[in-house]
Design a protein around this motif. Structure first.
Motif, PDB file in Angstrom:
ATOM      1  N   TYR A   1       0.842  -1.197   0.000  1.00 20.64           N
ATOM      2  CA  TYR A   1       0.000   0.000   0.000  1.00 20.64           C
ATOM      3  C   TYR A   1       0.873   1.242   0.000  1.00 20.64           C
ATOM      4  CZ  TYR A   1      -3.859  -2.988   1.552  1.00 20.64           C
ATOM      5  OH  TYR A   1      -4.800  -3.968   1.650  1.00 20.64           O
TER       6      TYR A   1
ATOM      7  N   VAL B   1      -0.116   5.294   0.632  1.00 21.94           N
ATOM      8  CA  VAL B   1      -1.202   6.195   0.989  1.00 21.94           C
ATOM      9  C   VAL B   1      -0.683   7.623   0.946  1.00 21.94           C
ATOM     10  CG1 VAL B   1      -2.854   6.844   2.773  1.00 21.94           C
ATOM     11  CG2 VAL B   1      -2.255   4.439   2.449  1.00 21.94           C
TER      12      VAL B   1
ATOM     13  N   ALA C   1      -5.220   6.023  -1.696  1.00 22.68           N
ATOM     14  CA  ALA C   1      -4.426   4.863  -1.301  1.00 22.68           C
ATOM     15  C   ALA C   1      -4.342   3.962  -2.522  1.00 22.68           C
ATOM     16  CB  ALA C   1      -5.076   4.130  -0.135  1.00 22.68           C
TER      17      ALA C   1
ATOM     18  N   GLU D   1      -3.325   0.062  -3.597  1.00 18.80           N
ATOM     19  CA  GLU D   1      -3.021  -1.295  -3.146  1.00 18.80           C
ATOM     20  C   GLU D   1      -2.403  -2.068  -4.301  1.00 18.80           C
ATOM     21  OE1 GLU D   1      -5.335  -5.332  -1.658  1.00 18.80           O
ATOM     22  OE2 GLU D   1      -6.493  -3.608  -2.340  1.00 18.80           O
TER      23      GLU D   1
ATOM     24  N   TYR E   1      -7.894   3.707  -4.105  1.00 14.24           N
ATOM     25  CA  TYR E   1      -8.989   4.119  -3.232  1.00 14.24           C
ATOM     26  C   TYR E   1      -9.003   5.640  -3.148  1.00 14.24           C
ATOM     27  CZ  TYR E   1      -8.327  -0.641  -1.405  1.00 14.24           C
ATOM     28  OH  TYR E   1      -8.173  -1.989  -1.266  1.00 14.24           O
TER      29      TYR E   1
ATOM     30  N   MET F   1      -9.979   8.716  -0.952  1.00 13.45           N
ATOM     31  CA  MET F   1     -10.129   8.778   0.493  1.00 13.45           C
ATOM     32  C   MET F   1     -10.884  10.015   0.971  1.00 13.45           C
ATOM     33  SD  MET F   1      -6.547   7.063   1.639  1.00 13.45           S
ATOM     34  CE  MET F   1      -6.939   7.256   3.355  1.00 13.45           C
TER      35      MET F   1
ATOM     36  N   TRP G   1      -7.166   9.762   7.924  1.00 14.06           N
ATOM     37  CA  TRP G   1      -6.088   8.773   7.954  1.00 14.06           C
ATOM     38  C   TRP G   1      -5.403   8.833   9.305  1.00 14.06           C
ATOM     39  CZ3 TRP G   1      -4.938   4.507   5.898  1.00 14.06           C
ATOM     40  CH2 TRP G   1      -3.634   3.994   5.913  1.00 14.06           C
TER      41      TRP G   1
ATOM     42  N   LEU H   1      -8.080   0.064   5.627  1.00  9.57           N
ATOM     43  CA  LEU H   1      -8.494   0.271   4.238  1.00  9.57           C
ATOM     44  C   LEU H   1      -9.483  -0.782   3.745  1.00  9.57           C
ATOM     45  CD1 LEU H   1      -5.011   1.192   2.774  1.00  9.57           C
ATOM     46  CD2 LEU H   1      -6.940   2.747   3.094  1.00  9.57           C
TER      47      LEU H   1
END
Length: 173
Positions: free
Chosen positions: A93, A95, A109, A111, A126, A128, A133, A146
């Motif tokens: 990941y 972020v 984020a 992955e 993702y 966010m 966070w 997540l």
């Protein structure tokens, strides 16, 4: 006017703190295998007492400031990049976000998923928005945080030929 960035290094020669000419400090953290796992900036500038310019402080004063404050990834507000690696040293990941309730559309984020040969077989991005966070410190904690967003991400998948070359990439338009 000159713009100077001062950098502090650890015993292994890795940059652990940078202070730019405007007084914005960036902490840099590494895991045990040397991967950079966090790079974050407090949204409060450091100003030396004697001058309006951060470049006026000595290297020793900067080292003392950082030692006294220490890296504080939980101190709000912070913005930065956090990276989480698996046991094989693969990036799982990344972020890019801030630890404040005010979110920007660029907070994301990413992955990465791998096959048994260690090749990336999928990525998911993702968005966010609306997520504060908390900058977890482990891969398991980041996955748990997540996980509930997994269905909402844009996904790309990759297929490889037997020889290992990328054969197809499928993703959103």
């Amino acid at each position: 006017e000159q713009r100077t960035t001062q950098t502090l290094f650890d015993a292994l020669g890795r940059a652990v703190f940078e202070l730019d000419a405007l007084g914005w400090g960036t902490h840099i953290e590494y895991n045990a295998t040397g991967h950079e796992i966090a790079r974050y900036q407090h949204k409060v500038a450091f100003r030396p007492a004697a001058s309006a310019h951060a470049s006026a402080i000595s290297h020793a004063e900067l080292a003392a400031f950082v030692a006294a404050r220490g890296p504080d990834r939980q101190a709000a507000p912070v913005q930065g990049t956090w990276q989480y690696f698996d046991a094989a040293g693969r990036l799982r990941y990344r972020v890019n976000s801030s630890t404040t309730a005010y979110k920007e559309s660029s907070d994301t984020a990413v992955e990465h998923r791998y096959d048994a040969a260690g090749q990336v077989i999928g990525t998911r991005v993702y968005q966010m928005m609306g997520v504060v966070w908390t900058a977890p410190t482990t891969l398991a904690a980041a996955q748990a945080y997540l996980g509930p967003m997994a269905g909402a991400g844009r996904q790309a998948t990759f297929a490889f030929a037997a020889a290992g070359g990328l054969q197809t990439r499928t993703g959103p338009l």
